[in-house]
Design a protein around this motif. Sequence first.
Motif, short mmCIF file in Angstrom:
data_model
loop_
_atom_site.label_atom_id
_atom_site.label_comp_id
_atom_site.label_asym_id
_atom_site.label_seq_id
_atom_site.Cartn_x
_atom_site.Cartn_y
_atom_site.Cartn_z
N PRO A 249 27.31 0.90 -6.30
CA PRO A 249 26.99 2.32 -6.16
C PRO A 249 27.34 2.84 -4.78
O PRO A 249 27.22 2.11 -3.78
N ALA B 271 30.81 8.45 -3.03
CA ALA B 271 30.03 9.31 -2.13
C ALA B 271 30.41 9.05 -0.68
O ALA B 271 30.64 9.99 0.10
N ALA C 59 34.17 10.13 -0.08
CA ALA C 59 34.33 11.58 -0.15
C ALA C 59 33.63 12.26 1.01
O ALA C 59 34.13 13.25 1.57
N SER C 60 32.49 11.73 1.40
CA SER C 60 31.77 12.33 2.52
C SER C 60 32.54 12.16 3.82
O SER C 60 32.63 13.09 4.64
N ALA D 135 35.29 14.65 3.74
CA ALA D 135 34.80 16.02 3.86
C ALA D 135 34.36 16.32 5.30
O ALA D 135 34.49 17.44 5.78
N ALA E 203 38.85 17.42 5.08
CA ALA E 203 39.91 17.02 4.14
C ALA E 203 39.52 17.44 2.72
O ALA E 203 38.39 17.22 2.30
N ASN E 204 40.45 18.03 2.02
CA ASN E 204 40.20 18.44 0.65
C ASN E 204 40.83 17.44 -0.31
O ASN E 204 41.91 16.91 -0.04
N GLN F 91 40.03 7.21 -10.71
CA GLN F 91 39.34 5.95 -10.46
C GLN F 91 39.22 5.15 -11.74
O GLN F 91 39.33 5.70 -12.84
N TRP G 62 37.04 1.60 -13.21
CA TRP G 62 36.15 0.45 -13.04
C TRP G 62 36.47 -0.54 -14.15
O TRP G 62 36.34 -0.23 -15.33
N PRO H 215 36.57 22.55 -0.19
CA PRO H 215 36.32 21.19 0.29
C PRO H 215 34.86 20.80 0.12
O PRO H 215 33.96 21.64 0.22
N GLY H 216 34.63 19.52 -0.16
CA GLY H 216 33.28 18.99 -0.13
C GLY H 216 32.57 18.86 -1.46
O GLY H 216 31.46 18.34 -1.53
N VAL I 210 33.22 17.02 -4.25
CA VAL I 210 33.02 15.64 -4.72
C VAL I 210 32.03 14.91 -3.81
O VAL I 210 31.14 14.20 -4.29
N ALA I 211 32.19 15.10 -2.51
CA ALA I 211 31.28 14.43 -1.57
C ALA I 211 29.83 14.83 -1.85
O ALA I 211 28.93 13.97 -1.90
N ALA J 268 28.76 13.43 -5.39
CA ALA J 268 28.66 11.98 -5.38
C ALA J 268 27.51 11.51 -4.51
O ALA J 268 26.80 10.55 -4.85
N SER J 269 27.29 12.19 -3.41
CA SER J 269 26.19 11.80 -2.52
C SER J 269 24.85 12.05 -3.20
O SER J 269 23.93 11.22 -3.10
N ALA K 75 24.41 9.28 -5.63
CA ALA K 75 24.19 7.99 -4.97
C ALA K 75 22.78 7.92 -4.39
O ALA K 75 22.17 6.84 -4.34
N ALA L 120 22.43 6.32 -8.73
CA ALA L 120 23.30 6.49 -9.89
C ALA L 120 24.69 5.96 -9.59
O ALA L 120 25.25 6.24 -8.53
N ASN L 121 25.24 5.19 -10.49
CA ASN L 121 26.59 4.66 -10.32
C ASN L 121 27.56 5.49 -11.15
O ASN L 121 27.25 5.92 -12.25
N ILE L 122 28.75 5.71 -10.59
CA ILE L 122 29.78 6.46 -11.31
C ILE L 122 30.61 5.49 -12.15
O ILE L 122 31.25 4.60 -11.62
N ILE L 123 30.56 5.64 -13.45
CA ILE L 123 31.29 4.75 -14.36
C ILE L 123 32.72 5.23 -14.55
O ILE L 123 33.66 4.44 -14.61
N GLU L 124 32.85 6.54 -14.68
CA GLU L 124 34.16 7.13 -14.93
C GLU L 124 34.16 8.49 -14.28
O GLU L 124 33.14 9.20 -14.32
N SER L 125 35.27 8.87 -13.68
CA SER L 125 35.32 10.19 -13.06
C SER L 125 36.72 10.74 -13.18
O SER L 125 37.71 10.04 -12.95
#
Lengths: 285, 285, 285, 285
Positions: free
Chosen positions: A16, A20, A23-24, A27, A31-32, A38, A40, B16-17, B19-20, B23-24, B27, B31-36
């Motif tokens: 996990p 984040a 991307a953080s 950001a 950066a965009n 992705q 897994w 910008p920002g 996804v960050a 996702a943050s 997180a 929570a884990n991201i399985i597919e995005s």
Amino acid sequence: MSEHSYTLRIACDDQPGIVATVASALASRGANIIESNQFWDRQTNQFFLRIATSTPENVSKAEIELMLNPAVDRFNMKLKIDDLSRRPKIIIMVSKFDHAMLHLLYQIKVGWLDAEVAAIVSNHEDARKIADQEGIPFHYWPVNKENKIEQEAKLADLIKETKSELVVLARYMQVLTNDLSSQFYGMIINIHHSFLPSFKGAKPYHQAYERGVKLIGATAHYVTPDLDEGPIIEQETERVSHAMSAEDFVATGRDIEARVLARGVKYHLEGRVMLNKNRTVVFTQ
Amino acid sequence: MSEHSYTLRIACDDQPGIVATVASALASRGANIIESNQFWDRQTNQFFLRIATSTPENVSKAEIELMLNPAVDRFNMKLKIDDLSRRPKIIIMVSKFDHAMLHLLYQIKVGWLDAEVAAIVSNHEDARKIADQEGIPFHYWPVNKENKIEQEAKLADLIKETKSELVVLARYMQVLTNDLSSQFYGMIINIHHSFLPSFKGAKPYHQAYERGVKLIGATAHYVTPDLDEGPIIEQETERVSHAMSAEDFVATGRDIEARVLARGVKYHLEGRVMLNKNRTVVFTQ
Amino acid sequence: MSEHSYTLRIACDDQPGIVATVASALASRGANIIESNQFWDRQTNQFFLRIATSTPENVSKAEIELMLNPAVDRFNMKLKIDDLSRRPKIIIMVSKFDHAMLHLLYQIKVGWLDAEVAAIVSNHEDARKIADQEGIPFHYWPVNKENKIEQEAKLADLIKETKSELVVLARYMQVLTNDLSSQFYGMIINIHHSFLPSFKGAKPYHQAYERGVKLIGATAHYVTPDLDEGPIIEQETERVSHAMSAEDFVATGRDIEARVLARGVKYHLEGRVMLNKNRTVVFTQ
Amino acid sequence: MSEHSYTLRIACDDQPGIVATVASALASRGANIIESNQFWDRQTNQFFLRIATSTPENVSKAEIELMLNPAVDRFNMKLKIDDLSRRPKIIIMVSKFDHAMLHLLYQIKVGWLDAEVAAIVSNHEDARKIADQEGIPFHYWPVNKENKIEQEAKLADLIKETKSELVVLARYMQVLTNDLSSQFYGMIINIHHSFLPSFKGAKPYHQAYERGVKLIGATAHYVTPDLDEGPIIEQETERVSHAMSAEDFVATGRDIEARVLARGVKYHLEGRVMLNKNRTVVFTQ
């Protein structure tokens, strides 16, 4: 735009917080994210991430690496960053059949492939004329049992001198040695003129004809010491019929080979291919 | 696993920002991201994001919404969260040709489609036998000029009563009214038996035959008041020849329709389709 | 119409005058040629001819044979005549996966396949319910090392008793013995769930997944003593991605298998397939 | 071999005895049938026959016509005989996009297309360099409202002078006049960059993008006064995604256009295409 574009490729064990964190970090410097893919792999718990990012002008590649250093450490990532504005250099190797090479050159000319051909290398003289027309350095390096290692040493030197990122075997009919294949693993793409793993080895269209298949195909794959066993990047098939000869298969196959190879090369150069042991992750659009 | 799975669908202006931030937030609660998957439409600057996430058992859908509230406000997001473990309910509408319906029922039975058929609705009695065999409620609602609005009112009620998420027109040969199409926009998928925008309207295979095309196709699309003009979700074509009659086209078309519709329904139910004005974003695997 | 329709299949060494002789014989009794396909194999000088003919009511199959006797003698032809108005009988064998069988039954129901299912034979009980629903005799013949020859003897008897022209292995997961394969050579069609010759043997989708192919396929072929080596009738492939699991391959493969097998069976029953040693001539429309 | 090869194309109302009569006439002079295809259009009762025949050296085209004269009279046939050993002449017309032209030239060079390019005609200068390299006469005939009829008169003259059998519009972006289209009906093939009848007219890829289709295509068709309405010879489609721009469609389309046009031209030159009112009969292998 006064912006820079980079692609980031990240591979690590899944856990996990990866997205984040990355991307953080991006950001935090404005950066965009332009494109992000992705995957897994549930079987191996490997995580693969490709991000295309647009960054303010004053953010260098080194700075991005710096920003991502904590993430790299924390998640034990393999990270690869490419400047999208660079023009990647490639070496094309070819023997006598030139259709796959010509298609690559055309796709570069019209801008679908963004690359610079640093050299064309051949064990025959046939391609010299095209190379001259296009202003591409041409190396005629005939190969036999005695000089193979010597010629491959020249190739290795050429790759390093030209800083080429990829060697494309566009119907180059010589088998590379295990040493070279290993040394440049993941940097050499071959087009095999069959739907692998069917019809490995020589004369695959004739093998296909003898077996009486109803579809023929082509396969772009990374070269490995095990001939025709490398990770597959792209494949395609097309219908054939009993009324077609092995020579008709060859003719039909030319088109398939040309476009399968071009796509494989494009995916590689855009950083869309990631190795997952003997398979590939290919992040197409 | 003692985990919950949710899909998040987010649409907003790109900036910008995003996804960050998202996702943050995810997180922060483990929570884990399985597919995005994400897509930035350069033309309209719209940003589309789909995340499938696996969350600890004690994190409810409401909590995820709470976590994401600041992001929703900051980026002016449209957010939709679906519990992946729910079994979405669908209503299948059919007239006489049952191939597309049968294929859906089979794909549900073998688990490729995860859905529960809340009802089969038809303007004919033909499908009753199948519905009875499968234990699915069947509604015979014949339609004519006089009763169309009344019958559609019953359909609207049925959708609400059963809490169905999707109505699938699996070769239902009645045109829905503008009112119903508008009311349930993005919730009704039709299979049109041609490669749209070719051959709108009635008897498309016969139109295709008259035009002498060499490929025929089928199109799964959302229903809109403009007949056969709705956003396209999925299409496929197959080769035909001069030796085939319009009836042969119909027979060939059955298979295409069945699988194109099934894929369209699957993409919708898995939250892989997002509307981008009159087009769709489809996040396939 | 008060006419009879027959298909003629002719194979012999190529030589001038074959078509003229056959066509003249047919014309002499007022038979019209509805469809005609021919193929000359340059490699082997074999000539293959399929003619669908419409004859006046009073011309029997015996008379056509009589008319063609001189041609048969002169050109040393193998001749096979089928009455197109007959309803050919077939036996379907299946194990647990029923998608290919169900697709065949549906195609028969809607008339795309013209055949009568004389029996469904299985080494499991699962298909009994469908057989009962459709009013088809069902035989549960479980197979193990000890009883295989005995069970195959029952199958051979069933083929003869029912006068079945074809046995379709619609995902029947038992290997037939060499004896049975030889005895009914050209009369048993199997669907193999890979693009042969890739991934012979068991669990081909898992093999395909491990190899990392980008397309999967299915193959309809005649059964021979050499497992998965029989003459190929029909094949098709479909794209897969790295994000799909072996189970996803299986699900995608179901559709491919079902339609490839249905086409193979149709071609066979319409007399469109002729054996050319280990390959096939397939006269499609 | 000391043999001649001819293709015969025959069209007439269907009636018994046609094949017998033609085949017997051919056999009477020792002509062997290499390939034969026929089609009976049940709707219109038209019969179409293509025969490729190998005849003894001393049998001329005139003699074949003489042999077939009684059949022509009896069945009121339209008969066309082509010497297969001739090298048919074609004129290629192109504007700025040269991919379709280059593909034709390459297919001629490698022998897949058997033709001689009598001239390249363009309303731009861009193709002159290629024409010069290949030693093909180049005509720069810019077109505007005032000179269109005059320029087309030059084209008509060129066709006659060079005895060209076919004019190929390989992305020639000028509309021909009704007069010229009618005068050379069945002798001019255009590649339209969409899956007709979708997206007629200008900028079809942009139209396709706006409509949000999931497949794009190309169509090779005979030119008629009705723009984009001519008989279709060959079509193909390829998958696109929401992530692709209209420009990506254009790039993907180049490959499709090039191979669809090449196949259409090949079928035409080998006499495999017959006009059936506004549709085509295409006898592929």
